[in-house]
Design an enzyme around this catalytic site. Structure first.
Site, mmCIF file in Angstrom:
data_model
loop_
_atom_site.group_PDB
_atom_site.id
_atom_site.type_symbol
_atom_site.label_atom_id
_atom_site.label_comp_id
_atom_site.label_asym_id
_atom_site.label_seq_id
_atom_site.Cartn_x
_atom_site.Cartn_y
_atom_site.Cartn_z
ATOM 1 N N ASP A 1 11.136 -1.961 10.306
ATOM 2 C CA ASP A 1 10.541 -2.654 9.152
ATOM 3 C C ASP A 1 11.401 -3.850 8.742
ATOM 4 O O ASP A 1 10.869 -4.935 8.453
ATOM 5 C CB ASP A 1 10.435 -1.708 7.936
ATOM 6 C CG ASP A 1 9.225 -0.790 8.017
ATOM 7 O OD1 ASP A 1 8.244 -1.133 8.709
ATOM 8 O OD2 ASP A 1 9.265 0.283 7.381
ATOM 9 N N LYS B 1 9.332 8.689 5.843
ATOM 10 C CA LYS B 1 10.335 7.750 6.361
ATOM 11 C C LYS B 1 11.778 8.196 6.086
ATOM 12 O O LYS B 1 12.673 7.911 6.866
ATOM 13 C CB LYS B 1 10.108 6.359 5.764
ATOM 14 C CG LYS B 1 8.932 5.634 6.392
ATOM 15 C CD LYS B 1 8.844 4.197 5.935
ATOM 16 C CE LYS B 1 7.663 3.514 6.587
ATOM 17 N NZ LYS B 1 7.533 2.108 6.265
HETATM 18 P P1 NDP Z 1 6.688 3.529 -2.196
HETATM 19 O O1 NDP Z 1 5.770 4.595 -2.672
HETATM 20 O O2 NDP Z 1 8.009 3.902 -1.632
HETATM 21 O O3 NDP Z 1 6.943 2.473 -3.405
HETATM 22 C C1 NDP Z 1 5.881 2.064 -4.231
HETATM 23 C C2 NDP Z 1 6.334 1.006 -5.237
HETATM 24 O O4 NDP Z 1 5.205 0.643 -6.038
HETATM 25 C C3 NDP Z 1 7.430 1.483 -6.198
HETATM 26 O O5 NDP Z 1 8.229 0.401 -6.545
HETATM 27 C C4 NDP Z 1 6.593 1.962 -7.393
HETATM 28 O O6 NDP Z 1 7.297 1.913 -8.604
HETATM 29 C C5 NDP Z 1 5.512 0.914 -7.418
HETATM 30 N N1 NDP Z 1 4.295 1.377 -8.120
HETATM 31 C C6 NDP Z 1 3.402 2.281 -7.667
HETATM 32 N N2 NDP Z 1 2.414 2.469 -8.578
HETATM 33 C C7 NDP Z 1 2.715 1.647 -9.624
HETATM 34 C C8 NDP Z 1 2.085 1.406 -10.871
HETATM 35 N N3 NDP Z 1 0.946 2.014 -11.239
HETATM 36 N N4 NDP Z 1 2.650 0.496 -11.712
HETATM 37 C C9 NDP Z 1 3.789 -0.142 -11.346
HETATM 38 N N5 NDP Z 1 4.456 0.064 -10.180
HETATM 39 C C10 NDP Z 1 3.919 0.949 -9.328
HETATM 40 O O7 NDP Z 1 5.838 2.713 -1.113
HETATM 41 P P2 NDP Z 1 6.366 1.758 0.079
HETATM 42 O O8 NDP Z 1 7.498 0.935 -0.423
HETATM 43 O O9 NDP Z 1 6.586 2.522 1.317
HETATM 44 O O10 NDP Z 1 5.070 0.849 0.330
HETATM 45 C C11 NDP Z 1 4.710 -0.117 -0.623
HETATM 46 C C12 NDP Z 1 3.556 -0.965 -0.096
HETATM 47 O O11 NDP Z 1 3.980 -1.694 1.052
HETATM 48 C C13 NDP Z 1 2.344 -0.150 0.335
HETATM 49 O O12 NDP Z 1 1.202 -0.832 -0.144
HETATM 50 C C14 NDP Z 1 2.391 -0.177 1.842
HETATM 51 O O13 NDP Z 1 1.086 -0.107 2.400
HETATM 52 C C15 NDP Z 1 3.034 -1.528 2.110
HETATM 53 N N6 NDP Z 1 3.792 -1.560 3.389
HETATM 54 C C16 NDP Z 1 3.489 -2.511 4.319
HETATM 55 C C17 NDP Z 1 4.175 -2.579 5.525
HETATM 56 C C18 NDP Z 1 3.806 -3.589 6.564
HETATM 57 O O14 NDP Z 1 4.255 -3.464 7.715
HETATM 58 N N7 NDP Z 1 3.053 -4.615 6.222
HETATM 59 C C19 NDP Z 1 5.282 -1.638 5.840
HETATM 60 C C20 NDP Z 1 5.550 -0.696 4.770
HETATM 61 C C21 NDP Z 1 4.817 -0.673 3.601
HETATM 62 P P3 NDP Z 1 8.150 3.190 -9.135
HETATM 63 O O15 NDP Z 1 9.458 3.151 -8.384
HETATM 64 O O16 NDP Z 1 8.288 2.945 -10.581
HETATM 65 O O17 NDP Z 1 7.327 4.411 -8.799
#
Ligand code: NDP
Length: 271
Positions: free
Chosen positions: A103, A66
């Protein structure tokens, strides 16, 4: 000639987007097909050039591309530039890629459809990744009293600096401990895909909106319902952002309620 559209990402096989878009293509009598295209990070530039050469009409973009597509597309909308991320590419009349972000407006539409008013309300946003940027932008513009909670504090600080300067910032642990004061919680953590649980406090009807759907949201939504939250998943956001992309490509706005019902049936059948 049958034209091509698709979603590029890695992984991408699980995406519901082909199902949603192919239905709309058939419904509108458009001779095109929408495919899930697995593109690795180091293949992005070549894949975009090849899809352009094959006269693909448009693309959706998901993890991990993205941000990178924004650097590769010659032009982009103001929203995509402000968010630093694009989820839609539109082929211009000159045959170039133009980057857009649906989004954020897609999430905004779901607040309207769900009758979720965030103005002057305590809203906790869990996560500070790519999708959290789109969500935070909408929440800040709609006057939410925003608290950003993330495991990596620096990422939440950078998000706030760019998009929500008035937001309070907490670690994820601190945020979860204070969650009872939230009227609305938006969960953008990708944690649910691992099956890991979040421990939530009791709520008397606060909203817990997880932007993931299906298995990725199941554990958190079950916990939210158990604790008295009004729980929503991200299927509405998926369908809304898809409809806005379709409108950018073809100028026709699909029927959102019907598409949502179809996607819900598909998801339930898969579980
Ligand atoms: P990113 O990888 O950019 O962000 C992931 C987030 O989750 C970060 O804040 C990360 O924290 C946190 N995270 C991941 N693993 C852990 C863990 N073990 N413990 C604590 N925090 C954790 O992903 P996206 O923002 O792109 O997507 C996030 C979710 O949203 C996904 O599940 C995706 O499928 C969903 N989504 C849904 C959409 C829809 O249209 N419905 C559109 C886009 C996304 P840190 O910064 O510390 O790594």
């Amino acid at each position: 000639m049958t034209r091509l559209l698709g979603v590029i990402g890695d992984p991408v096989a699980h995406s519901l987007s082909p199902y949603i878009h192919n239905h709309w293509l058939r419904e509108n009598g458009i001779d095109a097909v929408y495919a899930a295209l697995e593109v690795k990070a180091d293949e992005l530039s070549a894949s975009l050039a090849s899809l352009r050469a094959h006269e693909a009409i448009g693309l959706n973009v998901t993890l991990p591309h993205k941000e990178s597509v924004l650097r590769l597309a010659p032009t982009a909308s103001d929203t995509a530039r402000r968010l630093g991320a694009a989820n839609t590419l539109v082929r211009t009349p000159g045959g170039q890629w133009h980057a857009e972000n649906t989004d954020a407006p897609g999430f905004a539409l779901t607040l309207d459809y769900g009758d979720i008013n965030v103005d002057a309300r305590e809203v906790f946003l869990l996560g500070a990744g790519g999708s959290a940027r789109a969500v935070a932008d909408v929440l800040a513009r709609r006057g939410a009293r925003l608290t950003l909670c993330n495991r990596t504090i620096a990422r939440a600080e950078s998000l706030a600096l760019d998009l929500a300067p008035a937001a309070r910032i907490l670690s994820l642990q601190e945020g979860l401990a204070q969650l009872a004061r939230a009227s609305v919680v938006i969960n953008t953590l990708s944690l649910g895909h691992t099956g890991a649980a979040l421990e939530l406090p009791e709520s008397a009807g606060g909203i817990f909106y997880d932007i993931s759907y299906g298995k990725g949201a199941a554990v958190a939504l079950a916990e939210a319902r158990r604790k008295g939250w009004r729980a929503l998943d991200g299927l509405g956001m998926l369908v809304a952002q898809a409809s806005l992309s379709f409108e950018l490509w073809f100028g026709a706005a699909p029927d959102l309620a019907a598409a949502h019902a179809r996607a819900r049936s598909l998801l339930e059948a898969a579980q």
